[in-house]
Design an enzyme around this catalytic site. Structure first.
Site, PDB file in Angstrom:
ATOM      1  N   ASN A 145      -7.975 -16.187  -9.159  1.00 20.83           N
ATOM      2  CA  ASN A 145      -8.700 -15.688 -10.329  1.00 20.83           C
ATOM      3  C   ASN A 145      -9.795 -14.698  -9.948  1.00 20.83           C
ATOM      4  O   ASN A 145     -10.626 -14.343 -10.787  1.00 20.83           O
ATOM      5  CB  ASN A 145      -9.313 -16.861 -11.108  1.00 20.83           C
ATOM      6  CG  ASN A 145      -8.249 -17.731 -11.750  1.00 20.83           C
ATOM      7  OD1 ASN A 145      -7.210 -17.233 -12.176  1.00 20.83           O
ATOM      8  ND2 ASN A 145      -8.486 -19.029 -11.789  1.00 20.83           N
ATOM      9  N   HIS A 150     -12.445 -14.951  -8.047  1.00 17.82           N
ATOM     10  CA  HIS A 150     -13.819 -15.382  -7.802  1.00 17.82           C
ATOM     11  C   HIS A 150     -13.813 -16.426  -6.688  1.00 17.82           C
ATOM     12  O   HIS A 150     -12.765 -16.951  -6.307  1.00 17.82           O
ATOM     13  CB  HIS A 150     -14.504 -15.909  -9.087  1.00 17.82           C
ATOM     14  CG  HIS A 150     -13.826 -17.080  -9.719  1.00 17.82           C
ATOM     15  ND1 HIS A 150     -13.629 -17.199 -11.061  1.00 17.82           N
ATOM     16  CD2 HIS A 150     -13.289 -18.193  -9.193  1.00 17.82           C
ATOM     17  CE1 HIS A 150     -13.020 -18.324 -11.348  1.00 17.82           C
ATOM     18  NE2 HIS A 150     -12.805 -18.943 -10.227  1.00 17.82           N
ATOM     19  N   CYS A 178     -19.177 -16.180  -8.606  1.00 17.30           N
ATOM     20  CA  CYS A 178     -19.559 -15.353  -7.466  1.00 17.30           C
ATOM     21  C   CYS A 178     -18.387 -14.464  -7.091  1.00 17.30           C
ATOM     22  O   CYS A 178     -17.257 -14.949  -6.932  1.00 17.30           O
ATOM     23  CB  CYS A 178     -19.963 -16.239  -6.294  1.00 17.30           C
ATOM     24  SG  CYS A 178     -20.519 -15.345  -4.843  1.00 17.30           S
TER      25      CYS A 178
END
Length: 419
Positions: free
Chosen positions: A316, A318, A353
């Site tokens: 995904n 991240h 993040c």
């Protein structure tokens, strides 16, 4: 004429004696003497050659007469291929039977592997590690063997190993249910609406860490949590004794992967996931204490310059949520890591993040935890993972208990080198 040539290629035609005699006359086949080379025609129509063409040798000026050496070449000795018929054009049945036998033996071997049964009760029941659905199709169970590269300096599995087992069983649960289409746990309707699951809270309680060679059994299931959330629980047991090693509970919400904003659960998606919900209480009692917000003045230990690597990213795009725990422990003081082991962790994910972010890990150590932890020697720490600009990524709280001695089982105090 073409038809005649094609027919003669497959079915040889015997020539008549008259035609062969006429050919001999035309070609001048007969007895010919060419300076010592005698050619004779046999009755069978083959050519016999008699070689006697070498000059007589001389010894001291006297001719020595040697008997002629006759060399005959019989064309009848050269084997000609048999005529092509229907019988000799059939396939080699022995080769075909050998191929069929090989296929049956391979199929029998595969069936034996699928029908494998343990010869000892302590052996792994799930030899391929793919897991299976149990308890009316609501619980997914998978076994893991603790590998040598999954243990740390204490000869026990690390907290990252435990978290990876939790994540692996969650994804395999969704895949075994036939809902894994794209991304991590995205159902078909979620893919149509560009929705993905993200974790917001995680609580893990570790009673005992497994060691190298242990086989653990992980059970996981999902339940409803409020109107727009889903709760996933795990229980990790010792496969041999049934002892509960770890309990974990998490809260998941949906996020649009294009806008990166949280989303409500659409009714179409709810219809896909509700049949798999299990009506059960959380396996970990919810810790309602508010997680403290640390800053430069309240933090005792700070680790700067933490950056994600390419292997830290998931599908995904991240950072994998397991990586956050490693970053949080980067700022934990070394004396605590040497004398204590992590007994519980509570995480609150506030921001995702990305690949190019730079983070800072902050830790504050409490002199005591809650309850009777002072007399037991337990330690509690507050954690914060933030970006360089101060934006919070993860808040956390960890509790640590003294390590046990391998010989006596007593609590190990601070070693001399770290005192």
């Amino acid at each position: 004429m073409v038809a005649t040539a094609a027919t003669s290629a497959f079915f040889p035609v015997a020539s008549s004696p008259d035609s062969s005699d006429s050919k001999k006359k035309k070609l001048g086949i007969g007895s010919i003497n060419l300076g010592g080379i005698t050619s004779k025609s046999s009755s069978s129509g083959t050519l016999q050659v008699k070689a006697n063409a070498q000059a007589p040798p001389k010894v001291n000026g006297t001719k020595v007469v040697t008997p002629p050496v006759e060399v005959f070449k019989n064309e009848d000795e050269v084997s000609s291929p048999p005529p092509r018929t229907f019988i000799n054009q059939l396939p080699d049945w022995s080769m075909l039977l050998a191929a069929i036998t090989t296929v049956f033996l391979a199929a029998e071997k595969q069936w034996t592997m699928l029908d494998w049964k343990p010869k000892r009760p302590d052996m792994l029941i799930d030899p391929f590690g793919i897991g299976r659905i149990v308890q009316d199709g609501l619980v997914f169970r998978q076994n893991f063997s603790i590998r040598s590269y999954e243990i740390g300096a204490d000869r026990t599995a690390s907290i990252e190993t435990v978290m990876n087992h939790l994540q692996e069983t969650a994804l395999n649960h969704v895949r075994s249910a036939g809902m894994l289409v794209d991304g991590f746990g995205s159902t078909p309707e979620m893919c149509k609406k560009n929705l993905i699951w993200v974790v917001t809270q995680m609580q893990v309680v570790v009673d005992r860490y497994p060691t190298w060679g242990d086989v653990v059994q992980v059970d996981t299931w999902v339940s409803a949590s409020g109107k727009n959330c889903m709760r996933r629980d795990w229980i990790i047991r010792d496969r041999k004794t049934g002892e509960i090693l770890t309990r974990a509970s998490s809260i998941w919400v949906m996020m649009n992967k294009l806008t990166r904003r949280l989303s409500k659960i659409p009714e179409e998606v709810r219809g896909e996931i509700e049949p798999y919900f299990m009506n059960s209480d959380p396996v970990v009692a919810e810790d309602n204490r508010k997680l403290a917000k640390l800053d430069d003045s309240s933090a005792e230990y700070v680790r700067k310059g933490l950056t994600p690597r390419w292997n830290d990213m998931d599908v995904n795009q991240h950072v994998n949520n397991v990586k956050y725990i490693g970053w949080i422990l980067e700022s934990a003081p070394l004396p605590i890591l040497e004398s204590h082991e992590l007994s519980s962790v509570t995480l609150e994910y506030r921001r995702e993040c990305g690949r190019d972010t730079v983070l800072q890990s902050l830790t504050a150590v409490s002199d005591h935890g809650d309850g009777n932890s002072v007399s037991l020697g337990e330690i509690e720490c507050q954690h914060l993972l933030r970006l360089e600009d101060g934006a919070e990524v993860v808040r956390g709280r960890t509790q640590w208990r003294p390590k046990k001695s391998e010989s006596s089982g007593n609590a190990v105090r601070n070693p001399p080198e770290s005192a």
